[in-house]
Motif scaffolding. Structure first.
Motif: not given
Length: 383
Positions: A133, A262-268, A273
């Motif tokens: 991740r 990092d959350r945005a990277h994982r989600t989108f 991003s």
């Protein structure tokens, strides 16, 4: 966020984050007190400029050395010892006498900083590989928090009447202890392949494209950091206190956004991003340029900080994950181009501002922002 990290990774992640924090504090401390350096060392403006430039030269040289070093030392070793020595560089600079000695000290500082920069980001990539991740955005957020902490600490030291030498010595003691304690818990990444590393090694097409992205982002960051206050003061008639907030709100917004990067990277995903971030940055630029109100302009710089926050972590991760066998070499080559953007940003913006005005120069930042959006597909990972 920490609770979701597998237990075996918590300690190395904390260790690497601590080193990012150490570097942030050091630079925040340094930049806040640079205005006093000229007087303390008895330099004129030209000499001070040359002395400061030597640090950047050292960084660029170190990027080339890092590629060769990666075949012999693991990144944990490089990270631990360079992070422990680096805080003493400002102490050495303030102890010098004359421009030549100060320049030599700054060159040494740049060499160490360049090696550490490669090792830090290589460790971040190794963490991402081990954890499956993204981590780099939060690590860069810790760096930003350290820079803000160092700046605030410097303001306190100035109020307390501490001399440069005393202040830098106290900071060095604390940061050195932190670096030594944390560095030994970093991931024991193996050295790169033991094969000759020439001057042309590692300059792959992917590194060149991603390096162009990093250089474009660094150019924008450098221009905004150096000129936001001047724009607010000269073009919007802001009071000195308000104009001085330009850099602060930019860095604060950038740091806060990286906490969630990092959350945005994982989600989108990395490509989306970057493209949405560039759209937000362009919106921030337009707000600053088109509004005559300095407070609205200030808000525009905050939006720009939010938009640019994820670019360097995403691009650095893409470089490392696409490196194949030698992560450090790829990051070193990429960082050379990134540093070129750091150097070019304020100077190029200054030339544009002199030719067409600060407002037009700021508006022209949409060009490198569009380049980032157009080339964002290069950050997509295979598989």
């Amino acid at each position: 966020m920490t609770s979701t990290v597998a237990p075996p990774l918590r300690r190395p992640r904390t260790a690497v984050a601590t080193v990012f924090f150490v570097v942030g504090v050091l630079l925040g401390t340094w930049f806040t007190r640079v205005p006093e350096l000229r007087t303390a060392l008895g330099l004129d403006f030209a000499e001070l400029g040359a002395v400061l430039l030597c640090q950047t030269v050292g960084v660029l040289l170190a990027m080339q050395v890092a590629g060769h070093l990666s075949a012999h030392l693991d990144t944990r070793t490089v990270l631990r010892w360079t992070a422990a020595i680096l805080p003493w560089c400002p102490v050495l600079v303030t102890a010098t006498s004359g421009p030549l000695a100060a320049a030599a000290a700054m060159l040494g500082w740049g060499l160490l900083a360049g090696l550490l920069d490669v090792a830090m980001n290589a460790q971040g990539v190794e963490l991402e590989r081990a954890g499956g991740r993204p981590f780099l955005s939060s690590l860069h957020a810790v760096w930003g928090a350290g820079a803000l902490a160092g700046s605030l600490g410097s303001l306190g030291a100035i109020r307390a009447g501490l001399s440069l030498g005393t202040h830098f010595f106290l900071v060095a003691v604390v940061l050195c202890a932190l670096a030594l304690a944390a560095g030994r818990h970093a991931l024991a990444a193996r050295p790169g392949p033991r094969k000759p590393v020439g001057l042309l090694s590692g300059w792959t097409r992917a590194v060149l494209v991603l390096g162009a992205l990093g250089a474009a982002a660094a150019l924008c960051e450098g221009a905004i950091s150096s000129w936001s206050g001047v724009f607010l003061r000269e073009q919007r008639g802001a009071a000195v206190e308000v104009a001085s907030l330009g850099y602060f709100v930019f860095v604060l917004a950038q740091t806060a956004t990286r906490v969630f990067g990092d959350r945005a990277h994982r989600t989108f995903g990395p490509v989306a991003s970057l493209r949405w971030s560039m759209a937000a940055t362009v919106a921030g630029v337009l707000v600053s340029v088109l509004s005559p109100d300095p407070w609205v302009g200030l808000a525009g710089f905050a939006v720009q900080g939010c938009g640019l926050a994820v670019v360097i972590p995403v691009v650095s991760g893409a470089v490392g994950h696409g490196a194949g066998g030698n992560t450090s070499l790829a990051i070193a080559r990429y960082s050379t181009l990134h540093q070129a953007g750091v150097l070019a940003g304020p100077a190029l913006f200054g030339w544009l501002a002199q030719t067409w005005g600060i407002g037009v120069a700021l508006a022209l930042l949409v060009v490198p922002l569009a380049v980032i959006a157009a080339l964002a597909g290069a950050t997509a990972r295979e598989g």
